[in-house]
Write an enzyme that holds these catalytic residues in place. Sequence first.
Site, PDB file in Angstrom:
ATOM      1  N   PHE A 134     -25.980  -2.389   8.007  1.00 22.96           N
ATOM      2  CA  PHE A 134     -25.642  -3.391   8.962  1.00 22.96           C
ATOM      3  C   PHE A 134     -24.900  -4.469   8.358  1.00 22.96           C
ATOM      4  CE2 PHE A 134     -26.571  -7.261  11.266  1.00 22.96           C
ATOM      5  CZ  PHE A 134     -26.521  -6.962  12.571  1.00 22.96           C
ATOM      6  N   ASP A 219     -22.558  -6.518   0.469  1.00 21.07           N
ATOM      7  CA  ASP A 219     -22.974  -7.573   1.395  1.00 21.07           C
ATOM      8  C   ASP A 219     -24.568  -8.056   0.961  1.00 21.07           C
ATOM      9  OD1 ASP A 219     -24.069  -8.682   3.553  1.00 21.07           O
ATOM     10  OD2 ASP A 219     -23.457  -7.300   5.014  1.00 21.07           O
ATOM     11  N   LYS A 248     -26.922 -16.240   5.569  1.00 18.77           N
ATOM     12  CA  LYS A 248     -28.302 -16.517   5.828  1.00 18.77           C
ATOM     13  C   LYS A 248     -29.018 -17.756   4.977  1.00 18.77           C
ATOM     14  CE  LYS A 248     -29.468 -12.504   8.571  1.00 18.77           C
ATOM     15  NZ  LYS A 248     -28.729 -11.364   8.471  1.00 18.77           N
TER      16      LYS A 248
HETATM   17  C1  LIG Z   1     -27.595 -10.647   9.219  1.00 20.80           C
HETATM   18  C2  LIG Z   1     -26.535  -9.870   8.392  1.00 20.80           C
HETATM   19  C3  LIG Z   1     -25.316  -9.826   8.738  1.00 20.80           C
HETATM   20  C4  LIG Z   1     -24.848 -10.692   9.826  1.00 20.80           C
HETATM   21  O1  LIG Z   1     -24.904 -11.763   9.905  1.00 20.80           O
HETATM   22  P1  LIG Z   1     -24.703 -12.978  11.337  1.00 20.80           P
HETATM   23  O2  LIG Z   1     -24.939 -14.476  10.548  1.00 20.80           O
HETATM   24  O3  LIG Z   1     -25.995 -12.614  12.181  1.00 20.80           O
HETATM   25  O4  LIG Z   1     -23.193 -12.661  11.722  1.00 20.80           O
HETATM   26  C5  LIG Z   1     -24.507  -9.269   8.086  1.00 20.80           C
HETATM   27  N1  LIG Z   1     -24.951  -8.571   7.122  1.00 20.80           N
HETATM   28  C6  LIG Z   1     -26.148  -8.391   6.701  1.00 20.80           C
HETATM   29  C7  LIG Z   1     -26.702  -7.420   5.627  1.00 20.80           C
HETATM   30  C8  LIG Z   1     -27.084  -8.941   7.419  1.00 20.80           C
HETATM   31  O5  LIG Z   1     -28.337  -8.978   7.165  1.00 20.80           O
END
Ligand SMILES: *Cc1c(COP(=O)(O)O)cnc(C)c1O
Length: 386
Positions: A134, A219, A248
């Site tokens: 994701f 990521d 985050k």
């Molecule tokens: C939450 C998340 C995203 C997206 O972040 P947003 O601030 O909601 O755009 C991307 N990659 C990972 C691994 C995530 O957990």
Amino acid sequence: MMSNPLIDLEERYDSGIYPKQPLVLVRGEGARVWSLDGQEFIDCVGGHGVANVGHANPVVIQAITEQAGRLMLCPNGFYNDQRARLLAELVRIAPPGLERVFLCNSGSEAVEAAIKFARLSTGRIKIIAAMRGFHGRTCGALSATWNKAYREPFEPLLPGFEFVPYNRLDRMAQAIDDQTAAVLLEVVQGEGGVIPGDGDYLRGVQALCQERGALFIVDEVQTGFGRTGRMFASQHHNLQPDLMCLSKGIAGGFPMGAVLIGPRIGKLPVKSHGSTFGGNPLACAAALATIHYLETENLPEKAAQVGARLLTGLRSIHSPLVREVRGLGLMVGLELKMPAGPYLAALAERGVLALSAGTNVIRFLPPLVITAEEIDMVLQRVAEVL
Ligand SMILES: *Cc1c(COP(=O)(O)O)cnc(C)c1O
């Protein structure tokens, strides 16, 4: 279901795209949150892994309050004291080799930027991502997100994206070729079900990228800032990614994102990307306070300790409903043999908020300030519910 005029307002005027629990949360402190009617909860949602330094963190509040009264915005065409200090701090705490930073406002934006930088820098198009990965909901990030239900209604998305099974080095070796701009992976897959990446696998992917002229993008939007028991999950495995996406937990709850950039990315052309709010002084001040707090309170180490307590505790609950318990630090998933939804609702009734990952996994992402006593309360409630 609780009926309430505020719930009615959101139901009537919100876009309607979010499934919601019937609770109006109005206050938080540390690892606890309170609803409008005064009910108290242990918060293992943690804003989906944002609230690492705890709700209403006094150090973050002070930084935001002071900076709001001084200077909230400073376009990127000018220098700023808070931004300059934050850039240096991010490079200081990052895995070795990451030496420059692009600041933005969310996880998806960080992934978008990393994709653009990878294509710019290599002149190649192909991006390889993992099944169950994701990376966000904007069109570029969505192109790298595996879940078909998220992707298909919006196709055609960006061309050149390919998915391979996670933790399978042989399949990755077949996929990376001389057209591959980058491989994009989470170090622990979050949304996909809390699936920790294997160290040999991740280092193997990194080596393949180096060999074949592709870039290695990690990521760490969810795994960063102490969540997994180290400042960054990459540090568990001595990874040296070329690009690292962050968001985050970066600014204690204030919206912010960042891409850390290594030396294999050439000089990025002037005006090749940008963001109006990216690197605004208010977010930078919040992030500086957050990093300071994480370090002075040893929160990554605490996350490792209480995370182990949570993991061991969940594993010792013997229930025929449980398929597996997995995790790293305070990123923990309990996979059931059936959908998690009803169990999340039952936990909320007992004063514990948690979230799902995929359909069957209960995911715990509490603030890293959660105490051992609070973990034990969570364990007790989970045992009752199962
Ligand atoms: C939450 C998340 C995203 C997206 O972040 P947003 O601030 O909601 O755009 C991307 N990659 C990972 C691994 C995530 O957990």
